[in-house]
Design an enzyme around this catalytic site. Structure first.
Site, mmCIF file in Angstrom:
data_model
loop_
_atom_site.group_PDB
_atom_site.id
_atom_site.type_symbol
_atom_site.label_atom_id
_atom_site.label_comp_id
_atom_site.label_asym_id
_atom_site.label_seq_id
_atom_site.Cartn_x
_atom_site.Cartn_y
_atom_site.Cartn_z
ATOM 1 N N GLY A 177 2.410 2.441 10.764
ATOM 2 C CA GLY A 177 3.359 3.466 10.551
ATOM 3 C C GLY A 177 4.006 3.839 11.913
ATOM 4 O O GLY A 177 4.652 5.085 11.837
ATOM 5 N N HIS A 206 -9.442 0.764 4.504
ATOM 6 C CA HIS A 206 -8.287 0.879 5.372
ATOM 7 C C HIS A 206 -8.297 2.176 6.685
ATOM 8 O O HIS A 206 -9.276 2.996 6.399
ATOM 9 C CB HIS A 206 -7.344 1.647 4.385
ATOM 10 C CG HIS A 206 -5.763 1.792 5.193
ATOM 11 N ND1 HIS A 206 -5.532 2.637 6.001
ATOM 12 C CD2 HIS A 206 -4.786 0.926 5.031
ATOM 13 C CE1 HIS A 206 -4.410 2.401 6.325
ATOM 14 N NE2 HIS A 206 -3.966 1.586 5.791
ATOM 15 N N SER A 225 3.497 -1.963 10.456
ATOM 16 C CA SER A 225 4.935 -1.956 10.776
ATOM 17 C C SER A 225 5.587 -3.264 10.449
ATOM 18 O O SER A 225 6.713 -3.580 11.341
ATOM 19 C CB SER A 225 5.494 -1.314 12.166
ATOM 20 O OG SER A 225 4.851 -0.156 12.409
ATOM 21 N N ASN A 266 0.829 -1.096 0.059
ATOM 22 C CA ASN A 266 0.155 0.026 -0.101
ATOM 23 C C ASN A 266 0.897 1.176 0.217
ATOM 24 O O ASN A 266 1.319 1.670 0.943
ATOM 25 C CB ASN A 266 -0.974 -0.137 1.270
ATOM 26 C CG ASN A 266 -1.796 1.261 1.387
ATOM 27 O OD1 ASN A 266 -1.812 2.138 0.586
ATOM 28 N ND2 ASN A 266 -2.178 1.501 2.522
ATOM 29 N N TRP A 267 1.015 1.897 -1.333
ATOM 30 C CA TRP A 267 1.877 2.859 -1.339
ATOM 31 C C TRP A 267 1.398 4.281 -0.740
ATOM 32 O O TRP A 267 2.055 5.404 -0.441
ATOM 33 C CB TRP A 267 2.198 3.333 -2.841
ATOM 34 C CG TRP A 267 3.110 2.357 -3.412
ATOM 35 C CD1 TRP A 267 3.747 1.073 -2.803
ATOM 36 C CD2 TRP A 267 3.657 2.092 -4.746
ATOM 37 N NE1 TRP A 267 4.513 0.319 -3.524
ATOM 38 C CE2 TRP A 267 4.421 1.156 -4.961
ATOM 39 C CE3 TRP A 267 3.313 2.962 -5.741
ATOM 40 C CZ2 TRP A 267 4.982 0.908 -6.182
ATOM 41 C CZ3 TRP A 267 4.071 2.602 -7.087
ATOM 42 C CH2 TRP A 267 4.945 1.556 -7.099
ATOM 43 N N LYS A 268 0.018 4.223 -0.545
ATOM 44 C CA LYS A 268 -0.706 5.608 0.189
ATOM 45 C C LYS A 268 -0.467 6.525 -0.833
ATOM 46 O O LYS A 268 -0.283 6.492 -2.047
ATOM 47 C CB LYS A 268 -0.314 5.869 1.640
ATOM 48 C CG LYS A 268 -0.362 4.291 2.540
ATOM 49 C CD LYS A 268 0.001 4.645 4.045
ATOM 50 C CE LYS A 268 -0.377 3.309 4.734
ATOM 51 N NZ LYS A 268 -0.195 3.590 6.136
ATOM 52 N N GLU A 306 -7.000 4.579 7.498
ATOM 53 C CA GLU A 306 -6.914 6.111 7.200
ATOM 54 C C GLU A 306 -8.256 6.638 6.611
ATOM 55 O O GLU A 306 -8.596 7.445 6.806
ATOM 56 C CB GLU A 306 -5.605 6.302 6.503
ATOM 57 C CG GLU A 306 -4.365 6.124 6.977
ATOM 58 C CD GLU A 306 -3.169 5.604 6.634
ATOM 59 O OE1 GLU A 306 -3.054 5.509 5.229
ATOM 60 O OE2 GLU A 306 -2.170 4.965 7.314
ATOM 61 N N GLY A 318 2.799 -0.883 4.271
ATOM 62 C CA GLY A 318 2.988 0.352 3.843
ATOM 63 C C GLY A 318 4.152 1.025 3.714
ATOM 64 O O GLY A 318 4.644 0.788 2.537
ATOM 65 N N GLY A 319 4.923 1.535 4.682
ATOM 66 C CA GLY A 319 6.395 2.120 4.691
ATOM 67 C C GLY A 319 7.346 1.256 3.955
ATOM 68 O O GLY A 319 7.938 1.833 3.125
ATOM 69 N N GLU A 363 -5.289 -4.845 10.807
ATOM 70 C CA GLU A 363 -4.321 -3.944 11.045
ATOM 71 C C GLU A 363 -4.642 -3.133 12.134
ATOM 72 O O GLU A 363 -5.466 -2.065 11.952
ATOM 73 C CB GLU A 363 -4.278 -2.649 9.611
ATOM 74 C CG GLU A 363 -3.905 -3.599 8.492
ATOM 75 C CD GLU A 363 -3.331 -2.541 7.092
ATOM 76 O OE1 GLU A 363 -2.203 -2.557 6.896
ATOM 77 O OE2 GLU A 363 -4.223 -1.565 6.942
HETATM 78 P P1 PGA Z 1 2.691 0.496 7.570
HETATM 79 O O1 PGA Z 1 1.254 0.681 7.090
HETATM 80 O O2 PGA Z 1 3.569 -0.756 7.009
HETATM 81 O O3 PGA Z 1 3.509 1.658 7.100
HETATM 82 O O4 PGA Z 1 2.786 0.486 9.324
HETATM 83 C C1 PGA Z 1 0.642 -0.387 6.978
HETATM 84 C C2 PGA Z 1 -0.760 -0.009 6.320
HETATM 85 O O5 PGA Z 1 -1.344 1.192 6.582
HETATM 86 O O6 PGA Z 1 -1.479 -0.709 5.361
#
Ligand code: PGA
Length: 250
Positions: free
Chosen positions: A173, A96, A211, A10-12, A98, A232-233, A167
């Site tokens: 993050g 998600h 994470s 997930n590049w966001k 967010e 994500g990251g 999640e």
């Molecule tokens: P993260 O994000 O790996 O940066 O913690 C995961 C996500 O939001 O899908």
């Protein structure tokens, strides 16, 4: 219900610093590990990623980070699941945290989005997870139960293929991934909640997200009930994402 492995990036609202072309080239030439690797870029890059995927012999699949609960109409800024599928994407991240916390998506909205994604032939990556507050209050399993059952009841579809991403919001993050027993307990609970709500031959994946990095992926991937990751990251650099893929491959 059968279980399938899956790894999704997930590049966001980010792009890999190395560039999309270089990133996608790095995804080529991997041995077939028997499970899909999905890249979910910001929406304007879906088509480019689908082209890169084709050029790379479909060695990865493409997913959206969101998709609308509407097909068409006066919904400024929305992109429908059919449009996303029409570009050649195969997956859609739905619900998600967010989207839920920043953009106010309710369990009902998430359910409507799951329905549209499914109708468009996309595999939904349905995200659930508790806040720190909910966990501290000891309400995690009730919370997950409500998130899963409400959205699936609203969706009212029989999913031939479903991905649920657990999640925990406090792990996203933050560099603080959930502990192994916490992950196992949540995944086991989700498997139990989903089982009666999907067809007997549903192909289900339960991913962990929050994470995940190259150095904790192998341990988490080895847990019973963990079918893969939503990253994500650590998905923004091809080498670290591929290291997670390697850890999953074992
Ligand atoms: P993260 O994000 O790996 O940066 O913690 C995961 C996500 O939001 O899908």
């Amino acid at each position: 219900m059968t279980r399938e492995k899956l790894l999704a990036a997930n590049w966001k609202l980010n792009l890999p610093a190395e560039g999309i072309g270089a990133y996608c080239s790095a995804m080529r030439g991997r041995p077939n590990a028997g499970f899909d690797l999905v890249l979910a870029p910001p929406a304007p890059f879906l088509e480019l990623l689908v082209r890169e995927s084709k050029a790379a012999g479909e060695s990865f699949a493409v997913g959206s980070q969101n998709s609308s609960q509407h097909d068409s109409g006066a919904f400024t800024g929305e992109v429908s699941a059919r449009m996303i599928a029409g570009l050649g994407a195969r997956y859609a991240i739905v619900g998600h945290s967010e989207r839920r916390t920043i953009f106010g998506e309710s369990d009902e909205t998430v359910g409507l989005k799951l329905a549209k994604a499914s109708d468009a032939g996309l595999v939904p990556i349905f995200c659930v997870g508790e806040s720190q507050e909910t966990r501290d209050a000891g309400n995690t399993l009730d919370w997950l139960h409500r998130q899963v059952t409400t959205a699936l009841a609203v969706a009212a579809r029989s999913f031939p293929r479903l991905v649920v991403a657990y999640e925990p919001i406090w792990a996203i993050g933050t560099g603080r991934n959930a502990k192994n027993p916490e992950i196992q307990e949540a995944h086991q609970a989700i498997a139990g909640i989903v089982a009666p709500l999907v067809p007997a031959d549903c192909r289900l994946s339960i991913l962990y997200g929050g994470s995940v990095k190259a150095d904790n992926a192998a341990e988490i991937a080895s847990l019973a009930e963990v079918d893969g990751f939503l990253v994500g990251g650590a998905s923004l650099v091809s080498s670290s994402f591929l290291a997670i893929w390697g850890a999953m491959r074992g």
